[in-house]
Scaffold this active site. Structure first.
Site, PDB file in Angstrom:
ATOM      1  N   CYS A  28       0.853  -1.067  -0.066  1.00 42.53           N
ATOM      2  CA  CYS A  28      -0.204  -0.103   0.063  1.00 42.53           C
ATOM      3  C   CYS A  28       0.811   1.333  -0.035  1.00 42.53           C
ATOM      4  O   CYS A  28       1.381   1.409  -0.826  1.00 42.53           O
ATOM      5  CB  CYS A  28      -0.937   0.163   1.321  1.00 42.53           C
ATOM      6  SG  CYS A  28      -2.226   0.962   0.960  1.00 42.53           S
ATOM      7  N   HIS A  34      -3.534  -5.468   1.123  1.00 37.32           N
ATOM      8  CA  HIS A  34      -2.840  -5.700   2.277  1.00 37.32           C
ATOM      9  C   HIS A  34      -2.897  -7.352   2.588  1.00 37.32           C
ATOM     10  O   HIS A  34      -3.684  -7.867   3.505  1.00 37.32           O
ATOM     11  CB  HIS A  34      -3.772  -5.120   3.572  1.00 37.32           C
ATOM     12  CG  HIS A  34      -3.510  -3.398   3.407  1.00 37.32           C
ATOM     13  ND1 HIS A  34      -2.356  -2.957   4.145  1.00 37.32           N
ATOM     14  CD2 HIS A  34      -3.904  -2.312   2.836  1.00 37.32           C
ATOM     15  CE1 HIS A  34      -2.298  -1.548   3.771  1.00 37.32           C
ATOM     16  NE2 HIS A  34      -3.366  -1.335   3.139  1.00 37.32           N
ATOM     17  N   GLU A  47      -1.108  -8.437   4.979  1.00 37.40           N
ATOM     18  CA  GLU A  47      -0.757  -8.654   6.328  1.00 37.40           C
ATOM     19  C   GLU A  47      -1.820  -8.643   7.205  1.00 37.40           C
ATOM     20  O   GLU A  47      -2.012  -8.876   8.324  1.00 37.40           O
ATOM     21  CB  GLU A  47       0.355  -7.539   6.767  1.00 37.40           C
ATOM     22  CG  GLU A  47      -0.217  -6.363   7.019  1.00 37.40           C
ATOM     23  CD  GLU A  47      -0.584  -5.407   5.837  1.00 37.40           C
ATOM     24  OE1 GLU A  47      -0.583  -6.137   4.584  1.00 37.40           O
ATOM     25  OE2 GLU A  47      -1.087  -4.401   6.146  1.00 37.40           O
TER      26      GLU A  47
END
Lengths: 236, 91
Positions: free
Chosen positions: A86, A203, A205
């Site tokens: 990002c 994302h 994560e």
């Protein structure tokens, strides 16, 4: 494996990344402040999401001049694995470590939603545990993720298979309907010519445990764990 | 001396903000406004000996930081009036 998670003023996904590396993978993670001039012997560098320097001027434009970025550039040019997620991807673009730039989403809205992403290249350190064409479901959360590059640069990316992730439908089909932000060629993530630097807007994560709705993002972290293990075995 | 830097998206780059402003103007009845391109404007107060130096420094910072050459281009105006003089002088 030791992952250096770079923290800029305004980063806000550094603890998510740190948590995945430490608690989910059981590996070492260290938060590295942007004014630091050392990567503390890390095997992997991760530039997290957020709003470095408030996104003032352009996303990533000021962060790229942080002292730690000289070390990150050196690390990347040496062929070591670097990932920007990002805002971290935006910093890599501004730093010239990856080609192209980000425009505002064509909707003009900040978009926060689950998307499907197709893995187009499995020969990067962050995708080698994926199967070719694998579709993963991970979230996006950005206002400026509309990837743009001049047509000849995009052609070059396609020819050299540097498009690593593409926005798609659940069945893997790629069309404008599955493009959340207007990115050229549905590009969600790319890699450098050397393939060791990877940037993506979604994302992974935030999708590493089923409790969070999806664990599809974990494969990126498992990939780099394997890549680091393999490279250290070769070095030995 | 003062340098003004105008940063705009290249003509080939889609400008969703400009398009939205143009749409709003059409809603307000300004059909004659065919297109809007939105950009950024910087005023730099530069301490340098000559107009040439001011321009050189402005160009350097525009290249390095103020604009992203992938998507943007820029134009520079240097105000060459006597330093400290009040007023804009533009009519």
């Amino acid at each position: 494996m030791k992952v250096a998670v770079i923290v800029f003023p305004g980063s806000n996904c550094e603890h998510d990344a740190e948590f995945v590396v430490r608690e989910v993978l059981g590996q070492e993670a260290e938060l590295v402040w942007h004014k630091d001039t050392s990567l503390h012997g890390a095997d992997v560098v991760l530039l997290p999401g957020g709003f470095a320097h408030g996104d003032y001027l352009r996303t990533g434009a000021i962060a790229r001049f942080s002292p730690v970025m000289r070390e990150v550039e050196r690390f990347a040019r040496a062929g070591a694995p670097v990932i920007g997620i990002c805002n971290g991807f935006q910093v890599l673009l501004e730093a010239g470590l990856l080609p192209g730039a980000m425009l505002r989403n064509r909707s003009l809205k900040y978009q926060c939603e689950q998307v499907h992403v197709k893995v187009e290249a499995t020969d990067t350190p962050f995708t080698l545990a994926c199967s070719p064409g694998q579709v993963i479901r991970i979230p996006i959360a950005h206002g400026e993720g509309n990837y743009y590059a001049e047509p000849d640069v995009v052609d070059d990316l396609e020819r050299k298979r540097q498009v690593v992730f593409r926005y798609c439908a659940a069945d893997g089909s790629v069309s404008d309907a599955s493009n959340p932000n207007g990115s050229v060629h549905n590009i969600a993530g790319i890699c450098s010519e050397g393939r060791n630097v990877v940037g993506l807007m979604p994302h992974p994560e935030r999708a590493c445990e089923l409790a969070l709705g999806s664990a599809d993002g974990l494969v990126l972290f498992e990939s780099v764990l394997r890549a680091v293990a393999e490279s250290s075995r070769v070095a030995r | 001396m003062r340098a003004r830097v105008y940063v705009t998206l290249k003509p080939s780059v889609f400008d969703p903000q400009g398009t939205t402003v143009a749409d709003a103007l059409h809603t307000l009845g300004y059909a004659s406004v065919k297109d809007v391109r939105q950009g950024k404007f910087f005023e730099l107060d530069i301490d340098a000996a000559s107009v040439g130096d001011v321009r050189r420094i402005a160009q350097e910072v525009a290249d390095k930081l103020l604009s992203n050459p992938v998507i943007e281009s820029y134009r520079i105006d240097v105000e060459s009036g006597v330093q400290g003089q009040a007023g804009e002088g533009s009519r």
